[in-house]
Write an enzyme that holds these catalytic residues in place. Sequence first.
Site, PDB file in Angstrom:
ATOM      1  N   LYS A   1       4.041  -5.147   7.186  1.00 18.72           N
ATOM      2  CA  LYS A   1       3.635  -4.043   6.307  1.00 18.72           C
ATOM      3  C   LYS A   1       2.191  -4.345   5.903  1.00 18.72           C
ATOM      4  O   LYS A   1       1.929  -5.198   5.054  1.00 18.72           O
ATOM      5  CB  LYS A   1       4.551  -4.014   5.070  1.00 18.72           C
TER       6      LYS A   1
ATOM      7  N   GLU B   1       0.681 -16.537  -0.256  1.00 17.78           N
ATOM      8  CA  GLU B   1      -0.765 -16.836  -0.208  1.00 17.78           C
ATOM      9  C   GLU B   1      -1.417 -15.915  -1.222  1.00 17.78           C
ATOM     10  O   GLU B   1      -1.570 -14.718  -0.964  1.00 17.78           O
ATOM     11  CB  GLU B   1      -1.325 -16.561   1.194  1.00 17.78           C
TER      12      GLU B   1
ATOM     13  N   CYS C   1     -10.451 -14.428  -0.846  1.00 15.37           N
ATOM     14  CA  CYS C   1      -9.617 -15.268  -1.718  1.00 15.37           C
ATOM     15  C   CYS C   1     -10.304 -16.610  -1.972  1.00 15.37           C
ATOM     16  O   CYS C   1     -10.109 -17.221  -3.015  1.00 15.37           O
ATOM     17  CB  CYS C   1      -8.241 -15.463  -1.119  1.00 15.37           C
TER      18      CYS C   1
ATOM     19  N   GLU D   1      -9.345 -13.605 -11.637  1.00 13.67           N
ATOM     20  CA  GLU D   1      -9.995 -13.400 -10.344  1.00 13.67           C
ATOM     21  C   GLU D   1     -10.912 -12.173 -10.452  1.00 13.67           C
ATOM     22  O   GLU D   1     -10.515 -11.138 -10.986  1.00 13.67           O
ATOM     23  CB  GLU D   1      -8.930 -13.172  -9.264  1.00 13.67           C
TER      24      GLU D   1
HETATM   25  P1  NAD Z   1      -2.006  -6.683  -3.618  1.00  8.58           P
HETATM   26  O1  NAD Z   1      -1.168  -7.723  -4.248  1.00  8.58           O
HETATM   27  O2  NAD Z   1      -2.355  -5.488  -4.411  1.00  8.58           O
HETATM   28  O3  NAD Z   1      -1.309  -6.121  -2.286  1.00  8.58           O
HETATM   29  C1  NAD Z   1      -0.959  -6.983  -1.225  1.00  8.58           C
HETATM   30  C2  NAD Z   1       0.113  -6.305  -0.388  1.00  8.58           C
HETATM   31  O4  NAD Z   1       1.317  -6.206  -1.149  1.00  8.58           O
HETATM   32  C3  NAD Z   1      -0.229  -4.882   0.047  1.00  8.58           C
HETATM   33  O5  NAD Z   1       0.190  -4.704   1.379  1.00  8.58           O
HETATM   34  C4  NAD Z   1       0.601  -4.028  -0.900  1.00  8.58           C
HETATM   35  O6  NAD Z   1       0.937  -2.757  -0.394  1.00  8.58           O
HETATM   36  C5  NAD Z   1       1.833  -4.891  -1.052  1.00  8.58           C
HETATM   37  N1  NAD Z   1       2.654  -4.620  -2.246  1.00  8.58           N
HETATM   38  C6  NAD Z   1       2.279  -4.025  -3.410  1.00  8.58           C
HETATM   39  N2  NAD Z   1       3.333  -3.998  -4.271  1.00  8.58           N
HETATM   40  C7  NAD Z   1       4.372  -4.588  -3.642  1.00  8.58           C
HETATM   41  C8  NAD Z   1       5.723  -4.882  -4.006  1.00  8.58           C
HETATM   42  N3  NAD Z   1       6.213  -4.559  -5.210  1.00  8.58           N
HETATM   43  N4  NAD Z   1       6.518  -5.514  -3.123  1.00  8.58           N
HETATM   44  C9  NAD Z   1       6.033  -5.876  -1.916  1.00  8.58           C
HETATM   45  N5  NAD Z   1       4.768  -5.625  -1.503  1.00  8.58           N
HETATM   46  C10 NAD Z   1       3.945  -4.991  -2.367  1.00  8.58           C
HETATM   47  O7  NAD Z   1      -3.311  -7.424  -3.090  1.00  8.58           O
HETATM   48  P2  NAD Z   1      -4.574  -6.784  -2.377  1.00  8.58           P
HETATM   49  O8  NAD Z   1      -5.398  -6.049  -3.382  1.00  8.58           O
HETATM   50  O9  NAD Z   1      -4.162  -6.084  -1.149  1.00  8.58           O
HETATM   51  O10 NAD Z   1      -5.355  -8.110  -1.917  1.00  8.58           O
HETATM   52  C11 NAD Z   1      -6.211  -8.814  -2.743  1.00  8.58           C
HETATM   53  C12 NAD Z   1      -5.515 -10.049  -3.294  1.00  8.58           C
HETATM   54  O11 NAD Z   1      -5.011 -10.842  -2.220  1.00  8.58           O
HETATM   55  C13 NAD Z   1      -6.468 -10.960  -4.057  1.00  8.58           C
HETATM   56  O12 NAD Z   1      -5.815 -11.459  -5.176  1.00  8.58           O
HETATM   57  C14 NAD Z   1      -6.757 -12.069  -3.073  1.00  8.58           C
HETATM   58  O13 NAD Z   1      -7.161 -13.294  -3.649  1.00  8.58           O
HETATM   59  C15 NAD Z   1      -5.439 -12.201  -2.378  1.00  8.58           C
HETATM   60  N6  NAD Z   1      -5.598 -12.831  -1.076  1.00  8.58           N
HETATM   61  C16 NAD Z   1      -5.128 -14.075  -0.896  1.00  8.58           C
HETATM   62  C17 NAD Z   1      -5.317 -14.725   0.307  1.00  8.58           C
HETATM   63  C18 NAD Z   1      -4.818 -16.114   0.558  1.00  8.58           C
HETATM   64  O14 NAD Z   1      -4.761 -16.489   1.717  1.00  8.58           O
HETATM   65  N7  NAD Z   1      -4.468 -16.881  -0.446  1.00  8.58           N
HETATM   66  C19 NAD Z   1      -5.983 -14.063   1.336  1.00  8.58           C
HETATM   67  C20 NAD Z   1      -6.453 -12.774   1.109  1.00  8.58           C
HETATM   68  C21 NAD Z   1      -6.257 -12.151  -0.098  1.00  8.58           C
END
Ligand code: NAD
Length: 524
Positions: free
Chosen positions: A169, A242, A276, A374
Amino acid sequence: MPTDIQVAAGKVSSINPATGEIVAEFECATPDEVNAAVARARAAQPAWEQAGVKHRIAVLRRFQRILHDRKDDVATLITHEMGKPKVEALLTDIVVVLDAARFLIDNAHHALKPERIPHSNPVLKAKSAYLLREPYGVIGMISPWNYPLSIPATESMAALVAGNAVVLKPSEFTPGIAIELRSMLHQAGVPADVFQVLPGDGPTGAALAAARIDKLIFTGSVPTGKRVAAAASQRLLPCVLELGGKDPMLVLDDADVDIAATAAIWGAFVNAGQTCLSIERCYVHRSLYEKFLSAVVEKGRKLRVGNGMDPATDIGPLIHQQQLRIVESQVSDAVAAGARPLLGGHRMSELGSNFYAPTVLADVTHSMRLMQEETFGPVLPVAPFNNDDEAIALANDSEFGLAASIWTANRSRGQALARRLEAGTVMVNDVVSCYAIPEAPHGGVKSSGIGRTHGRAGLEEMVRVKYVDSDLLPNLKKVWWYGYGPEFSQQMQGFSDFLFARGIFRRLRGGLRSAAAFFRKGRL
Ligand code: NAD
């Protein structure tokens, strides 16, 4: 043109954050469609597993060639969907995936083959034992938008080469890249039901986490990660999380200021700070502080903000208005609380609605949200420190622990301080690039997550270990089976002495005392 979040009426639309144009539009998968996809994946997975690791490596090699041939189109699509400069799409998404594929092509066969487990206890030596690394079955993946190819592709390749089926997804902001990934994997020979993509938003992700998957690999923010972990805990679904970071950079008193300043602006502004592993906090030894600030401001001024399709662009737009508002509010709170703005600190509306100027703030303190939450934008907050102990204490004063960097002319000093930092990765004299090292495990401590992706550790997350033990003396009853009694108790005390008593004589005496247990009568 409005470039705000668009998730409407069961659809996800990716919108070019530089221009506001719609790039791709998909129906959100419904919970029924999610369950049906997982069922198809479950049915298809055994044949994929039985095809063997050599076959899967050959498929991966074909995928690597296809991606390399299509790198220009894929980079263009990444820039259109999420805004980063095209050269960053090539280096930080496409080349990272090509290199991760190389790592798996070279190492997966050896890493996944059965491993002999020798026994050291003398009474257990008459056994042959090995570990099998077996695929989980169906792995669910939920990914973010900031590295829309490298995150889902590196994780999917590891899952697939280990023999799993994958249901992905992708982020609602970058579904088009995921569909492109699917098309390249299918063209390479991954069966359609073994790798599926379900466009959708949060509810689609929640439906995938609730479906009959065997493991979940989630990459995203801490709040969503906690929601996913809570749902997974209800049925003890194993998951890798992650999550976000607030990575510190420590510039020690012996650092090269010019190099550290160049690293700081790249580490803070690459991908418009939406990484990240971005530098989100910078601590500089007081003796270098003003010199360092002048250097980052001078270098930061030279950066060109614009549409990522222009090869002259260094920094593209932020992904959407909500992200921009978070950056704006953290910066204005910090300035109101006494931070010194030295560069940027404002929108660049003349370029479009999602552009924010690269920003440097001095004299930030830990009471500011900017140093606790963040930011995920092109902001470099800088604060001074007086000695190494203070620098370590400041760096560790965070709920996050993804990565950190130390800048010093003395590598041993940097490595010694690295041990004291609470982080999944510490780089000495480099930043961010650890994600591009395919051998390096990626993941955090504290709120930055659980588990690892990438490298050998990431491949291990895609398999269950099964221990297989074969007895070499199947016609003998084991000495520890029933037939207890006072004599046996004495013998086993002797056995314990034989293994663990202090002194060679006590051990030998214990061995003699226990030997009779092997021939004792009265065993059942
Ligand atoms: P997000 O948490 O808003 O969304 C991530 C994913 O989760 C999306 O696909 C979203 O549709 C899905 N999602 C949303 N609600 C959900 C639920 N209730 N159940 C299951 N899935 C759900 O994050 P984002 O804005 O897409 O990404 C940015 C964040 O990701 C930042 O905090 C960044 O630091 C982190 N990030 C971490 C890493 C790592 O490797 N540690 C890498 C990249 C990004």
